[in-house]
Design an enzyme around this catalytic site. Structure first.
Site, PDB file in Angstrom:
ATOM      1  N   GLU A  75       0.839  -1.179   0.000  1.00  0.00           N
ATOM      2  CA  GLU A  75       0.000   0.000   0.000  1.00  0.00           C
ATOM      3  C   GLU A  75       0.884   1.241   0.000  1.00  0.00           C
ATOM      4  OE1 GLU A  75      -3.263  -0.365   2.803  1.00  0.00           O
ATOM      5  OE2 GLU A  75      -3.167  -2.541   2.664  1.00  0.00           O
ATOM      6  N   CYS A  90       3.492   8.487   1.059  1.00  0.00           N
ATOM      7  CA  CYS A  90       4.000   7.522   2.028  1.00  0.00           C
ATOM      8  C   CYS A  90       4.142   6.189   1.286  1.00  0.00           C
ATOM      9  CB  CYS A  90       3.003   7.414   3.184  1.00  0.00           C
ATOM     10  SG  CYS A  90       3.467   6.149   4.383  1.00  0.00           S
ATOM     11  N   CYS A  97       5.718  -7.282   7.023  1.00  0.00           N
ATOM     12  CA  CYS A  97       6.740  -6.789   7.953  1.00  0.00           C
ATOM     13  C   CYS A  97       6.995  -7.863   8.999  1.00  0.00           C
ATOM     14  CB  CYS A  97       6.260  -5.506   8.633  1.00  0.00           C
ATOM     15  SG  CYS A  97       7.518  -4.740   9.689  1.00  0.00           S
ATOM     16  N   CYS A 101       4.983  -5.371  15.723  1.00  0.00           N
ATOM     17  CA  CYS A 101       4.649  -4.371  16.745  1.00  0.00           C
ATOM     18  C   CYS A 101       3.173  -4.530  17.131  1.00  0.00           C
ATOM     19  CB  CYS A 101       4.916  -2.958  16.226  1.00  0.00           C
ATOM     20  SG  CYS A 101       6.667  -2.693  15.879  1.00  0.00           S
ATOM     21  N   CYS A 104       0.351  -2.270  15.353  1.00  0.00           N
ATOM     22  CA  CYS A 104       0.409  -2.000  13.914  1.00  0.00           C
ATOM     23  C   CYS A 104      -0.172  -3.173  13.132  1.00  0.00           C
ATOM     24  CB  CYS A 104       1.868  -1.757  13.512  1.00  0.00           C
ATOM     25  SG  CYS A 104       2.087  -1.449  11.750  1.00  0.00           S
ATOM     26  N   CYS A 318      -1.709   5.859   9.478  1.00  0.00           N
ATOM     27  CA  CYS A 318      -0.542   5.180  10.045  1.00  0.00           C
ATOM     28  C   CYS A 318      -0.958   3.928  10.795  1.00  0.00           C
ATOM     29  CB  CYS A 318       0.174   6.089  11.027  1.00  0.00           C
ATOM     30  SG  CYS A 318       0.590   7.676  10.351  1.00  0.00           S
TER      31      CYS A 318
HETATM   32  N1  SAH Z   1       9.000   0.009  10.425  1.00  0.00           N
HETATM   33  C1  SAH Z   1       9.165   1.431  10.356  1.00  0.00           C
HETATM   34  C2  SAH Z   1       8.361   2.022   9.241  1.00  0.00           C
HETATM   35  C3  SAH Z   1       6.871   1.903   9.391  1.00  0.00           C
HETATM   36  S1  SAH Z   1       6.428   3.449   9.928  1.00  0.00           S
HETATM   37  C4  SAH Z   1       8.904   2.032  11.719  1.00  0.00           C
HETATM   38  O1  SAH Z   1       8.520   1.301  12.611  1.00  0.00           O
HETATM   39  O2  SAH Z   1       9.139   3.205  11.911  1.00  0.00           O
HETATM   40  C5  SAH Z   1       4.882   3.364  10.375  1.00  0.00           C
HETATM   41  C6  SAH Z   1       4.533   4.602  11.161  1.00  0.00           C
HETATM   42  O3  SAH Z   1       3.218   4.422  11.627  1.00  0.00           O
HETATM   43  C7  SAH Z   1       5.413   4.736  12.379  1.00  0.00           C
HETATM   44  O4  SAH Z   1       5.527   6.043  12.811  1.00  0.00           O
HETATM   45  C8  SAH Z   1       4.607   3.910  13.349  1.00  0.00           C
HETATM   46  O5  SAH Z   1       5.015   4.152  14.586  1.00  0.00           O
HETATM   47  C9  SAH Z   1       3.216   4.406  13.026  1.00  0.00           C
HETATM   48  N2  SAH Z   1       2.106   3.533  13.459  1.00  0.00           N
HETATM   49  C10 SAH Z   1       2.053   2.189  13.429  1.00  0.00           C
HETATM   50  N3  SAH Z   1       0.878   1.751  13.923  1.00  0.00           N
HETATM   51  C11 SAH Z   1       0.155   2.848  14.268  1.00  0.00           C
HETATM   52  C12 SAH Z   1      -1.143   3.054  14.811  1.00  0.00           C
HETATM   53  N4  SAH Z   1      -1.954   2.033  15.102  1.00  0.00           N
HETATM   54  N5  SAH Z   1      -1.548   4.329  15.017  1.00  0.00           N
HETATM   55  C13 SAH Z   1      -0.762   5.363  14.709  1.00  0.00           C
HETATM   56  N6  SAH Z   1       0.474   5.234  14.188  1.00  0.00           N
HETATM   57  C14 SAH Z   1       0.927   3.992  13.968  1.00  0.00           C
END
Ligand code: SAH
Length: 328
Positions: A75, A90, A97, A101, A104, A318
């Site tokens: 995406e 973006c 991945c 986390c 996410c 995000c």
């Molecule tokens: N793996 C990298 C790149 C992905 S970034 C990293 O971890 O930085 C994805 C962005 O979205 C990051 O800022 C992450 O912290 C944010 N993100 C992930 N899940 C989210 C959520 N549920 N709500 C808001 N931001 C989120």
């Protein structure tokens, strides 16, 4: 071109066809000799990516599902801003991945494969064409962990930054990592002024381990040292991303730990109220807590902003990106 015994200006011509005109076939590269076009298509076949799906948010954000020749999908999101006429894309760096986390959606489906440089560049070009507007900013904050695909990501950034191609200024390109120490070190040696963002999300070890289990081997003091080295080497500020999750990482102790973590670090803090995901009990912090954090961090002389995650109604915000297969 050197490999094919060609003069170097041919490389410039090829780059223009690929990254300015975005043609999908060597046949269309009319200023290249026919014999060269033939050997290029034999030795370096082009596999253009396609837009498998597009969703448009009421706020103007567009989410794309980009499909590659093997059926893998990622995406990408286009985020226009009327106020300053910016267009931010973006992009994703991996299919799926491996980081898992807790907050996410991308990690839930697991890791499939790394993206090639061209597959990263194609996301930007397809989004730019669909928006009919020049891209001004790039964020590597889509699916995947960019520093687990370091070389391909850097090659893509160089193509996107190339002055005779798409020509996006290095300072307008940010890469976000979950904090891989080797990657941060390596990034500090790159000559371009790309921006580094780090997903911190907790400055207390136990909380960070809970939220980012795959980073648990990575101790916060080591991350802090790596970031200090990075800022000293590059003289550039890092962005610390911090998702605010009610009662999980937004207590007074968490605030204190964050202040201690960044007290002598050249950084900017980006607070992100969590976007709620299906099947997750995590909720965004209350507005009064957000205000408290902003005031408190500002009073220590640090710059802090709150991310306005756009496109939540199209699952483009995000943390909401999750598609890895196309069903078209
Ligand atoms: N793996 C990298 C790149 C992905 S970034 C990293 O971890 O930085 C994805 C962005 O979205 C990051 O800022 C992450 O912290 C944010 N993100 C992930 N899940 C989210 C959520 N549920 N709500 C808001 N931001 C989120």
């Amino acid at each position: 071109m050197e490999l094919l015994g060609q003069p170097s200006f041919r490389a410039k011509q090829l780059a223009q066809w690929l990254y300015v005109h975005h043609v999908n076939s060597y046949e269309n590269m009319t200023n290249l000799p026919v014999s060269l076009r033939e050997s290029l298509s034999e030795r370096f076949p082009l596999h253009p990516a396609t837009l498998a799906e597009r969703r448009i948010s009421h706020d103007g954000t567009r989410k794309y599902i980009v499909e590659f020749h093997d059926g893998a999908c990622v995406e990408a999101v286009a985020i226009p801003s009327k106020i300053d006429n910016r267009l931010t894309i973006c992009f994703s760096t991996q299919v799926g991945c491996s980081m898992q986390c807790a907050f996410c959606a991308t990690g839930k489906a697991g890791f499939e494969r790394n993206l090639l440089p061209g597959e990263i560049v194609d996301q930007v070009m397809l989004a730019q064409e669909d928006m009919g507007q020049r891209v001004t900013n790039l964020v590597g904050m889509g699916q995947g962990e960019p520093f687990l695909n370091y070389e391909n990501v850097l090659s893509a950034l160089r193509i996107l930054n190339y002055s005779k191609g798409i020509a996006i200024g290095a300072r307008h390109i940010s890469i976000s990592t979950c904090g891989l120490l080797d990657g941060i070190e390596r990034f500090s040696h790159e000559p371009e002024q790309f921006t580094l963002a780090v997903s911190l999300h907790a400055a207390r070890q136990a909380t960070r381990d809970l939220l980012m289990p795959r980073m648990a081997t990575n101790q916060l003091p080591d991350l802090q040292r790596a970031l200090r080295r990075y800022t000293q080497k590059t003289n550039r500020r890092v962005t610390l991303e911090y998702i605010m999750i009610q009662d999980v990482n937004d207590t007074e102790d968490d605030l204190e730990a964050l202040q201690a973590f960044c007290s002598d670090l050249l950084c900017h803090i980006n607070l992100i109220p969590i976007n709620v995901l299906e099947d997750s009990s995590f909720r965004p912090s209350e507005p009064r807590i957000m205000r408290r954090w902003i005031e408190s961090i500002q009073s220590c002389g640090k710059e802090i902003t709150v991310r306005n995650s756009r496109g939540a109604d199209i699952e483009g915000a995000c943390g909401q990106l999750k598609r890895t297969k196309c069903f078209t």
